[in-house]
Design a protein around this motif. Sequence first.
Motif, short mmCIF file in Angstrom:
data_model
loop_
_atom_site.label_atom_id
_atom_site.label_comp_id
_atom_site.label_asym_id
_atom_site.label_seq_id
_atom_site.Cartn_x
_atom_site.Cartn_y
_atom_site.Cartn_z
N LYS A 162 13.94 0.26 -20.78
CA LYS A 162 14.92 1.30 -21.16
C LYS A 162 14.35 2.63 -20.73
O LYS A 162 13.17 2.92 -20.99
N LYS A 164 15.04 6.89 -20.76
CA LYS A 164 15.80 7.97 -21.37
C LYS A 164 16.45 8.80 -20.26
O LYS A 164 15.83 9.04 -19.21
N ASP A 189 19.21 5.34 -22.20
CA ASP A 189 19.50 5.88 -23.54
C ASP A 189 19.65 7.40 -23.43
O ASP A 189 18.71 8.09 -23.03
N ASN A 191 20.64 9.44 -26.05
CA ASN A 191 20.45 10.13 -27.33
C ASN A 191 21.47 11.25 -27.54
O ASN A 191 21.12 12.40 -27.83
N GLU A 214 22.99 3.46 -23.92
CA GLU A 214 22.84 3.67 -25.36
C GLU A 214 23.23 5.09 -25.74
O GLU A 214 22.80 6.05 -25.09
N ASP A 239 23.52 3.70 -31.28
CA ASP A 239 22.28 3.89 -32.04
C ASP A 239 22.59 4.92 -33.14
O ASP A 239 22.94 4.55 -34.26
N GLU A 240 22.53 6.21 -32.82
CA GLU A 240 22.72 7.29 -33.81
C GLU A 240 24.04 7.19 -34.59
O GLU A 240 24.16 7.77 -35.68
N ASN A 261 22.45 -1.26 -31.62
CA ASN A 261 21.01 -1.11 -31.83
C ASN A 261 20.84 -0.89 -33.33
O ASN A 261 21.34 0.10 -33.87
N LYS A 263 18.51 0.04 -36.38
CA LYS A 263 17.22 0.56 -36.85
C LYS A 263 17.24 0.43 -38.35
O LYS A 263 18.13 0.96 -39.03
MG MG Z 1 18.35 5.36 -28.98
#
Ligand code: MG
Length: 368
Positions: A162, A164, A189, A191, A214, A239-240, A261, A263
Motif C-alpha cells: 500500500k 500513500k 491510501d 487519507n 482507500e 478507513d476514516e 478497513n 481498525k
Molecule cells: Mg488508511
Amino acid sequence: MKLSEINVYKVNMRMKTPFTTSFGTEQDRLFLLVEIKDENGVSGWGECVTSEMPLYIEEFTESSWIMLNKFLIPLILKKEIEHPDELQKFFAPFKRNNLAKSALDAAVWDLYAKLKGISLAEALGGTKSSIDVGISLGIEENIDDLLDNIQQKVDEGYKRIKVKIKPGKDVAVVKTIRDRFPDIPLMVDANSAYTLDDIETLKELDQFNLMMIEQPLTAGDLIDHAKLQKEIKTSICLDESIHSYDDARKAIELCSGRIINLKIARVGGLTQSKRIHDLCEKANIPMWCGGMLESGVGRAHNIAITSLTNFTLPGDTASSSRYWDKDIIEPEVIAENGVVQVPTAPGIGYGVNIEEIKKHLIEEKRYN
Ligand code: MG
Ligand code: OSB
C-alpha cells in the motif's frame, strides 16, 4: 473477573524512519498503554493508538489521557464483570472517544482470555492459525526512495503493497510504480485528501489495476463516496469513515465502497470489531485489519482479530522490526513471507516487557 487495578502509561517511542501521509509526518509515537489487573494480579494489556496531534482522527494523546483518567477508568475500576462485552454499557453515555475506550476494552479482552486459559484469537471466535499481511509505505520526496522501499518489501514477501498518495503525488507516482512492478498486488491510501472535484484524477487511477483506493474523501462523506464509487472501476475501501457498526451499515447500504478497513481502536474496541466483522461477513463485504503504527501490544490485538474468517484481504500488521529497533513485546511480531502465525498462548500470546516500557515512559498513573 474483578478489575482491581488499572495502570496507564504514557510513552514516547521513536520509529526507525519517519512515516508521511497526506496529513503529515510522524516519527515519534507518543501514545498510551493500559494494564488492567484482576484480584490475583493477572494483567491484561491494551494500547491507545493516538498521536500527538489530531490529524488522522479528532482524538490525540493528551485528550485520551484525560478521557481515560477523568472519565473512563473511574467507570470501571473495581467493577466485577463476567464478559468484556459488559464494558459497552459503562461506556455508552460518553460520546465517541473510541481510541480511549478501545484501550480499556482491549485490555479487558486480553485479561478475560488469560483467565479462561485460551488465546485472544480463540476468545474472539477466530479460526485462522496464520494471517496474511501487507505493508503500508509512506509518501517519499524522492520516487527512487519509494521504489527501493517497495523492492525491499516485495523481496521480504509482503502480500500486498500500500502506498500513500495525496494531490500532486498520485497518478505519476503510481504510474512509475506500475512500470517497475507490473504485477504486484498494489493499492493506494489517500487519507481523505480529495473531494469530488478531483474525480478526473481519481478516474485516471483506474488504469493501474489497483486492488483498491482507500479513503479518497472526507470521513463523513458516505454519500460522496457512493457517487465516486459509481464513477470509478477501482474498489473504494473505507478507513476514516467507519467509527461504528452503524457507520458500516450505512456505508454498505449506500454502496459507499466495496471493502472495509477495520481498525479496532477507531471503532472503540474488540466487542464492536466483532459486530462489524459479522455484519460485513453477512453483506459479503471483504475486510482487512488496518494499522496505527502500533507497538507490539496493539499489534497483538490486530493479529487476534484478523484470525476471524471475514478478514480475507492482507492487512497492515507488518513485522515489529518494520517500525522499531526493539519492540515492547516478546517475542516480537515476525511476518515471514507475508505470513504471521497467530499465537496460541493465553491472551494476546506475547509477553509484555515492562523494563522496555520504562525506557520510553513519560508519565504513569496507577489506580488500585
Ligand atoms: Mg488508511
Ligand atoms: O490510514 O491506515 C492509515 C498510519 C497512521 C494513521 C493512519 C494510517 C496509517 C497507516 C500505517 O497506513 C499502518 C501501519 O503500518 O500501522
